[in-house]
Design a protein around this motif. Structure first.
Motif, PDB file in Angstrom:
ATOM      1  N   VAL A  77       0.927  -1.161  -0.028  1.00 24.63           N
ATOM      2  CA  VAL A  77       0.295   0.196   0.012  1.00 24.63           C
ATOM      3  C   VAL A  77       0.958   1.454  -0.329  1.00 24.63           C
ATOM      4  N   ASP A  78       0.867   2.201  -0.923  1.00 23.16           N
ATOM      5  CA  ASP A  78       1.257   3.630  -1.144  1.00 23.16           C
ATOM      6  C   ASP A  78       0.187   4.850  -0.600  1.00 23.16           C
ATOM      7  N   LEU A  79       1.012   5.041   0.593  1.00 21.01           N
ATOM      8  CA  LEU A  79       0.226   6.172   1.362  1.00 21.01           C
ATOM      9  C   LEU A  79       0.593   7.898   0.641  1.00 21.01           C
ATOM     10  N   ASN A 100      -2.356  -8.927 -12.590  1.00 16.21           N
ATOM     11  CA  ASN A 100      -1.627  -8.995 -11.181  1.00 16.21           C
ATOM     12  C   ASN A 100      -1.889  -8.288 -10.160  1.00 16.21           C
ATOM     13  N   PRO A 101      -2.769  -6.960 -10.038  1.00 16.65           N
ATOM     14  CA  PRO A 101      -2.001  -6.205  -9.264  1.00 16.65           C
ATOM     15  C   PRO A 101      -1.912  -6.590  -8.370  1.00 16.65           C
ATOM     16  N   LEU A 102      -0.605  -5.759  -7.338  1.00 14.23           N
ATOM     17  CA  LEU A 102      -0.443  -5.981  -6.209  1.00 14.23           C
ATOM     18  C   LEU A 102       0.450  -4.883  -5.257  1.00 14.23           C
ATOM     19  N   ILE A 103      -0.196  -3.966  -5.788  1.00 19.41           N
ATOM     20  CA  ILE A 103      -0.171  -2.849  -5.519  1.00 19.41           C
ATOM     21  C   ILE A 103      -1.024  -1.800  -5.374  1.00 19.41           C
ATOM     22  N   VAL A 104      -1.729  -0.976  -4.144  1.00 23.49           N
ATOM     23  CA  VAL A 104      -2.737   0.342  -3.914  1.00 23.49           C
ATOM     24  C   VAL A 104      -1.742   1.194  -3.583  1.00 23.49           C
ATOM     25  N   GLY A 105      -2.129   2.466  -4.272  1.00 25.32           N
ATOM     26  CA  GLY A 105      -2.006   3.564  -4.488  1.00 25.32           C
ATOM     27  C   GLY A 105      -2.853   4.550  -4.477  1.00 25.32           C
ATOM     28  N   ILE A 106      -2.704   5.350  -3.057  1.00 30.68           N
ATOM     29  CA  ILE A 106      -4.275   6.600  -2.657  1.00 30.68           C
ATOM     30  C   ILE A 106      -3.424   8.326  -2.274  1.00 30.68           C
ATOM     31  N   ASP A 107      -4.285   9.277  -2.856  1.00 34.33           N
ATOM     32  CA  ASP A 107      -3.333  10.127  -2.483  1.00 34.33           C
ATOM     33  C   ASP A 107      -5.055  10.934  -3.432  1.00 34.33           C
ATOM     34  N   ALA A 142      -1.219  -6.483   3.314  1.00 26.39           N
ATOM     35  CA  ALA A 142      -0.391  -6.250   2.904  1.00 26.39           C
ATOM     36  C   ALA A 142       1.020  -6.563   3.502  1.00 26.39           C
ATOM     37  N   ASP A 143       1.958  -6.501   2.845  1.00 22.34           N
ATOM     38  CA  ASP A 143       3.806  -6.745   3.735  1.00 22.34           C
ATOM     39  C   ASP A 143       4.247  -5.778   3.459  1.00 22.34           C
ATOM     40  N   LEU A 144       3.888  -4.814   3.230  1.00 22.93           N
ATOM     41  CA  LEU A 144       4.592  -3.388   3.207  1.00 22.93           C
ATOM     42  C   LEU A 144       3.581  -2.055   2.827  1.00 22.93           C
ATOM     43  N   VAL A 145       3.760  -0.716   3.906  1.00 21.14           N
ATOM     44  CA  VAL A 145       2.701  -0.153   4.293  1.00 21.14           C
ATOM     45  C   VAL A 145       3.438   1.374   3.559  1.00 21.14           C
ATOM     46  N   GLU A 169       1.775   9.091  12.665  1.00 20.95           N
ATOM     47  CA  GLU A 169       0.546   8.378  13.842  1.00 20.95           C
ATOM     48  C   GLU A 169      -0.900   7.804  13.220  1.00 20.95           C
ATOM     49  N   VAL A 170      -1.544   8.581  12.209  1.00 15.90           N
ATOM     50  CA  VAL A 170      -2.692   8.070  11.072  1.00 15.90           C
ATOM     51  C   VAL A 170      -2.629   6.789  10.216  1.00 15.90           C
ATOM     52  N   ALA A 171      -1.106   7.137   9.840  1.00 19.48           N
ATOM     53  CA  ALA A 171      -0.292   6.037   8.489  1.00 19.48           C
ATOM     54  C   ALA A 171      -0.102   5.017   9.120  1.00 19.48           C
ATOM     55  N   ALA A 172       0.784   5.022  11.159  1.00 11.24           N
ATOM     56  CA  ALA A 172       1.132   3.717  11.087  1.00 11.24           C
ATOM     57  C   ALA A 172      -0.163   3.280  11.967  1.00 11.24           C
ATOM     58  N   ALA A 173      -1.245   3.859  11.946  1.00  8.41           N
ATOM     59  CA  ALA A 173      -2.594   3.152  13.299  1.00  8.41           C
ATOM     60  C   ALA A 173      -2.788   2.128  11.787  1.00  8.41           C
ATOM     61  N   PHE A 174      -2.999   2.567  10.222  1.00  7.45           N
ATOM     62  CA  PHE A 174      -3.458   2.121   9.540  1.00  7.45           C
ATOM     63  C   PHE A 174      -2.535   0.988   9.581  1.00  7.45           C
ATOM     64  N   ALA A 175      -1.224   0.815   8.820  1.00  9.12           N
ATOM     65  CA  ALA A 175      -0.723  -0.642   8.671  1.00  9.12           C
ATOM     66  C   ALA A 175      -0.450  -1.112   9.908  1.00  9.12           C
ATOM     67  N   LEU A 176      -0.674  -0.529  11.309  1.00 10.25           N
ATOM     68  CA  LEU A 176      -1.073  -1.251  12.581  1.00 10.25           C
ATOM     69  C   LEU A 176      -2.135  -3.027  11.762  1.00 10.25           C
ATOM     70  N   ASP A 177      -2.987  -2.212  11.115  1.00  6.27           N
ATOM     71  CA  ASP A 177      -4.561  -2.763  10.918  1.00  6.27           C
ATOM     72  C   ASP A 177      -4.207  -3.871   9.862  1.00  6.27           C
ATOM     73  N   VAL A 178      -2.978  -3.398   8.545  1.00  4.18           N
ATOM     74  CA  VAL A 178      -3.484  -3.899   7.511  1.00  4.18           C
ATOM     75  C   VAL A 178      -2.151  -5.170   7.572  1.00  4.18           C
TER      76      VAL A 178
END
Length: 246
Positions: A77-79, A100-107, A142-145, A169-178
């Protein structure tokens, strides 16, 4: 108008050959200096020559060289993905394709399509953004945020510091979830800007944490990157564990 500084005679030095800009009417001195820096930045030239969308592509490449972040078939996941340099590098490294897309990006900024990457035009800090990302990932872990997000600076250091930490902190909280067990979290920070509470939390959830300052990060920039490796899983945390290498 672009000027090239000329020497008084003989071979021109590298300094003499740097592109210098006259301050145009209506353009502030700060804007002129930024343009000069861009025109003379070797990483900007390399990015253009190698087909990357930004010089930031070299930051993630250099961090991967040192920390071995990418492997074939992993999910990412690419934030704060715009303009897409990190996703470009990652897609090639892990073998992500349109089939076979393995990456999701958001902006919240619009981006041109990137082969092998699902792109969401959305502000990650919106309440519904995490759910949209999880849906785009097909419910898979995800294997990598990775996050290169940063708020526009206000010029008021305490305010900028608070906003930067909040975003991490918001990004880290998301990483812990996924993240899947063993996963990695990378986030842009600013030197001296990582709060003890955040670092302590990451140490509890990851086997090791590191600060990185890739060579392509400008020397006069306070930016650095926090890399947390070896996610222990939500039910496998030991308070106080972790290693911190600055």
């Amino acid at each position: 108008m672009v000027d090239k500084a000329l020497g008084t005679g003989g071979r021109k030095s590298d300094k003499d050959l740097k592109i210098r800009l006259k301050t145009a009417r209506g353009r502030k001195t700060g804007s002129t200096k930024w343009l000069e820096r861009q025109l003379n930045d070797p990483y900007v030239a390399r990015a253009r020559a190698e087909g990357y969308r930004s010089r930031a592509a070299f930051k993630i490449k250099e961090m991967d060289d040192k920390h071995k972040l990418f492997r074939k078939g992993m999910r990412i996941v690419d934030l704060g993905a715009a303009p897409g340099g990190w996703s470009q590098v990652a897609a090639k490294a892990i073998g992500s394709t349109d089939a076979n897309p393995l990456i999701v990006g958001i902006d919240y900024l619009e981006m041109d399509p990137i082969p092998g990457v699902k792109l969401l035009m959305k502000d990650f800090t919106d309440d519904d953004a995490p759910a949209m990302l999880i849906e785009a990932m097909g419910g898979k872990k995800a294997d990598l945020v990775m996050s290169d997000m940063a708020w526009p600076t206000t010029g008021h250091r305490p305010t900028d510091h608070m906003r930067i930490v909040q975003l991490i902190e918001v990004a880290a909280a998301f990483a812990l979830d996924v993240l899947a067990p063993g996963g990695v979290f990378i986030a842009k920070v600013f030197q001296g800007g990582t709060e003890h509470e955040l670092l302590h939390m990451l140490k509890r959830h990851f086997k090791s944490t590191h600060h990185a300052k890739p060579p392509s990060s400008r020397a006069d920039s306070a930016e650095a990157y926090l890399i947390a490796k070896g996610f222990k899983g939500t039910n496998d945390t030991v308070p106080g564990e972790g290693e911190y290498d600055r």
